[in-house]
Design an enzyme around this catalytic site. Structure first.
Site, PDB file in Angstrom:
ATOM      1  N   GLU A  63      -5.947  11.246  15.268  1.00 38.80           N
ATOM      2  CA  GLU A  63      -5.352  10.086  14.588  1.00 38.80           C
ATOM      3  C   GLU A  63      -4.867   9.084  15.623  1.00 38.80           C
ATOM      4  OE1 GLU A  63      -2.040  10.676  11.960  1.00 38.80           O
ATOM      5  OE2 GLU A  63      -3.003  12.320  10.873  1.00 38.80           O
TER       6      GLU A  63
ATOM      7  N   GLU B 211      -2.624   4.680   1.575  1.00 37.67           N
ATOM      8  CA  GLU B 211      -2.288   5.781   0.660  1.00 37.67           C
ATOM      9  C   GLU B 211      -0.976   5.417  -0.025  1.00 37.67           C
ATOM     10  OE1 GLU B 211      -3.458   9.882   2.293  1.00 37.67           O
ATOM     11  OE2 GLU B 211      -3.262   8.646   4.107  1.00 37.67           O
TER      12      GLU B 211
ATOM     13  N   LYS C 108       2.260   7.830  -0.474  1.00 36.18           N
ATOM     14  CA  LYS C 108       2.945   8.474   0.644  1.00 36.18           C
ATOM     15  C   LYS C 108       4.418   8.068   0.660  1.00 36.18           C
ATOM     16  CE  LYS C 108       0.983   9.369   4.575  1.00 36.18           C
ATOM     17  NZ  LYS C 108       0.316   9.279   5.894  1.00 36.18           N
TER      18      LYS C 108
ATOM     19  N   GLU D 171       4.138   3.382   6.400  1.00 35.43           N
ATOM     20  CA  GLU D 171       3.429   4.630   6.129  1.00 35.43           C
ATOM     21  C   GLU D 171       2.298   4.428   5.119  1.00 35.43           C
ATOM     22  OE1 GLU D 171       3.669   7.962   7.172  1.00 35.43           O
ATOM     23  OE2 GLU D 171       4.763   7.034   8.827  1.00 35.43           O
TER      24      GLU D 171
END
Length: 464
Positions: free
Chosen positions: A265, A319, A322, A328
């Site tokens: 990542e 996302e 999350k 985030e």
């Protein structure tokens, strides 16, 4: 690279096509699913095929996604969750069943080539889970070997950068003493089975802890003064290389010089909360676009020169479910409607990102239609390869067409950082505007009236 001029044209084109395809095989993307608005897997597979992304990392083993990627040639990394580890560790039959259900059911049509057993397990500080990690990996490896997939599907686990006690300067990189015994066991297993050490470096977090303009430029692969490693004398021109070489030094220090590193990542959020330092579209575009240009250059890092590490950018989509701050939920390269959040040059139809100028002191003033110039912008004598690589990354990451210095291009040979940087810097100067500031590159470039063109490689300038 040796000259290819003696090859028949068909073989030359075949070689070029193969080399170009292989040269992109290290660029991957994370495909997280903590969201309620993601497009269907089939649509995502088509999107990926329209890009130069050759690898996808899943955090689980979603059968719909794995099926959708069948026949695309895209390599797939799947994951066994932390919750799967106890069963995989205690029962070889459970590991065999996991492999049967999540690998054999789709392989080889779906090109699964990596299984990550757990995610940041050591970071959890759950001693029971940590003690079960290596047995789980061994049982999964045994199940793959029994299915004749040993050596074809790698087995690893993903680590957080917090495993390192220190990494600045890179030569001082060392793992925390409390993790060394566990890591030695894991790494011995991985050495025996040819699997990589997977880690999650984020220059974004380094900038948050040191939010100075010069740190931002260092993190975004933008022109900067560089940072000298007092232990080696190496000048680092970007945070990514420094972090990766910190991991390299830590591995070397415990005797695992031969273990490959994989970047599971890395990324940069394009928005965040008002109290967060660093998230913006401009910074995210600069980091990811310049990272991709750096990987494509295949210069590697100072401690691992000559090739690019396998790197998965976080993330394919936002996302929205999350927890945590806005950042985030704001790493996605693409929106749920399959359009780009911002362009980093991944589309096959446009291999260079159109990064806008940013507000750093060295940022050029872009003019829409530069007039022809009788001068050429070239590196000054004595400039280090590290600085030239930074200039190359910066130029190719800011909207110019660097295809001439890609394999098969008219200016690819000689295949050196100095030659490629010279071409890119001059092209940048003539593309964004022929004013002296655009041939500055942190005072490492100069204007000349001598045409540097050679053979079929033409440098813009003169009457072009």
């Amino acid at each position: 690279m040796a000259s290819l001029s003696h090859l028949p044209i068909f073989l030359f084109l075949l070689f070029t096509a193969f080399y170009s395809a292989a040269s992109q095989s290290f660029i991957g993307v994370n495909y997280g699913q903590v969201a309620d608005n993601l497009p269907p897997p089939a649509a995502t597979a088509k999107l990926l095929q329209s890009t130069s992304i050759k690898r996808v990392r899943l955090y689980g083993a979603d059968p719909a996604i794995i099926k959708a990627l069948a026949g695309t040639g895209i390599a797939i990394a799947i994951g066994a969750s932390n919750g799967d580890i106890p069963a995989l560790a205690s029962d070889p039959n459970a590991a065999a069943q996991w492999v049967n259900s999540n690998v054999l059911a789709f392989y080889p049509a779906s090109n699964i080539d990596l299984i990550n057993v757990g995610n940041e397990v050591l970071f959890s500080n759950d001693q029971g889970l940590i003690s079960q990690l290596l047995p789980a990996m061994r049982n999964v490896q045994s199940a793959l070997s029994a299915a004749s997939l040993g050596g074809k599907v790698r087995v690893s686990t993903v680590h957080a950068m917090t495993l390192l006690a220190q990494s600045d300067p890179p030569s001082s990189g060392r793992f925390k003493p409390g993790f060394q015994d566990v890591l030695k066991g894991l790494l011995a297993f991985q050495r025996d089975n040819g699997s990589p050490f997977a880690v999650n470096p984020y220059p974004f977090f380094a900038y948050q802890s040191d939010p100075r303009p010069e740190t931002l430029a260092f993190c975004l692969f933008q022109p900067n003064a560089g940072r000298v490693d007092a232990g080696t004398g190496i000048k680092y021109m970007n945070m990514f290389d420094a972090q990766v070489d910190g991991v390299r030094s830590a591995l070397n220090a415990i005797g695992f010089n031969d273990i490959e590193i994989l970047i599971a990542e890395t990324g940069w959020p394009y928005r965040g909360d008002s109290n967060e330092v660093g998230p913006s579209v401009e910074n995210a575009r600069a980091y990811n676009g310049n990272l991709i240009a750096h990987l494509r250059s295949q210069v590697g890092t100072p401690l691992m020169p000559g090739k690019s590490v396998e790197t998965y950018i976080f993330a394919l989509y936002d996302e929205d479910l999350k927890p945590g701050g806005t950042s985030e939920r704001s790493f996605g390269l693409y929106k749920p409607d399959l359009t780009v959040t911002y362009d980093v040059g991944l589309s096959k139809s446009s291999q260079t990102p159109s990064t806008p100028s940013t507000s750093t002191p060295t940022t050029p003033r872009v003019t829409p239609s530069p007039k022809p110039s009788s001068a050429w912008c070239v590196p000054k004598a004595g400039v280090s390869d590290a600085q030239l690589q930074a200039n190359l990354d910066y130029a190719c990451g800011h909207g110019i067409d660097c295809s001439a210095i890609q394999p098969g291009g008219a200016c690819f040979d000689p295949n050196t950082v100095a030659s490629h940087a010279a071409y890119a810097m001059n092209l940048y100067y003539h593309t964004v505007g022929t004013i002296p500031l655009n041939c500055d590159f942190s005072q490492t470039a100069t204007l000349t009236s001598s045409n540097p063109s050679y053979n079929a490689c033409t440098y813009p300038g003169g009457n072009t």
